[in-house]
Design an enzyme around this catalytic site. Structure first.
Site, PDB file in Angstrom:
ATOM      1  N   GLY A   1       0.785  -1.228   0.000  1.00  0.00           N
ATOM      2  CA  GLY A   1       0.000   0.000   0.000  1.00  0.00           C
ATOM      3  C   GLY A   1       0.816   1.277   0.000  1.00  0.00           C
TER       4      GLY A   1
ATOM      5  N   THR B   1       2.536   4.412  -1.341  1.00  0.00           N
ATOM      6  CA  THR B   1       2.363   5.235  -2.546  1.00  0.00           C
ATOM      7  C   THR B   1       3.437   6.309  -2.665  1.00  0.00           C
ATOM      8  OG1 THR B   1       0.824   6.750  -1.444  1.00  0.00           O
ATOM      9  CG2 THR B   1      -0.138   4.861  -2.598  1.00  0.00           C
TER      10      THR B   1
ATOM     11  N   HIS C   1       7.951   6.909   5.738  1.00  0.00           N
ATOM     12  CA  HIS C   1       7.095   7.702   6.627  1.00  0.00           C
ATOM     13  C   HIS C   1       6.164   6.746   7.345  1.00  0.00           C
ATOM     14  CE1 HIS C   1       4.893   7.115   2.894  1.00  0.00           C
ATOM     15  NE2 HIS C   1       3.797   7.128   3.629  1.00  0.00           N
TER      16      HIS C   1
END
Ligand code: AMP
Ligand code: ZN
Length: 137
Positions: free
Chosen positions: A92, A94, A99
């Site tokens: 997941g 992107t 982060h």
């Protein structure tokens, strides 16, 4: 990395709404705000993902995450808070600059994560653990 959006935020080449900064990390509001108070904690020096963090970055990220989480709790009084962190597009991710998400949670907020447990036999757990331990050295 010249074309990395979070490197540009760290370099103040594009705007972000910063809430916390230290030697290794920058925390800023996620532009998407899944819930109010949704913050990202990013490393300052580019690292694609968790595998690329050095020990100082890894330590600093969670120190900042805990500190900012307490501030989010005090500011927004959420019922809970999820820490979410993705490595690789299949997971997941992107934005390919490390982060983690600090996401305040509320009953019925629509945030979902399916958790397809397999509950293997204990021997399987031992087998998996041995594989990992062999790589930890
Ligand atoms: P991930 O799927 O964990 O890689 O999440 C990337 C997050 O970065 C998404 O939640 C986006 O809303 C957020 N994001 C992307 N660009 C920006 C930006 N310029 N400022 C703040 N957040 C951003
Ligand atoms: Zn970057």
């Amino acid at each position: 990395m010249s074309d990395c959006v979070f490197c540009k935020i760290v370099a103040r080449q594009i705007p972000a709404t910063v809430v916390h900064e230290d030697e290794h990390t920058l925390a800023f509001m996620d532009i998407g705000q899944v819930n109010p108070g949704h913050v990202l904690v990013a490393v300052k020096k580019h690292a694609d993902n968790v595998f690329a963090l050095d020990d100082a970055q890894a330590a600093a990220v969670f120190r900042a995450a805990a500190r900012v989480s307490r501030a989010i709790r005090d500011a927004f009084s959420p019922q809970g808070l999820s820490i979410y962190q993705a490595n690789g597009s299949v997971a997941g991710q992107t934005v390919f600059h490390f982060h983690l998400h600090l996401l305040p949670r509320h009953e019925g907020d629509g945030m979902e994560l399916t958790w397809p447990v397999k509950n293997p036999a204990r021997e399987k757990l031992l087998e998996y653990a041995e594989k990992i331990k062999a790589k930890l050295g």
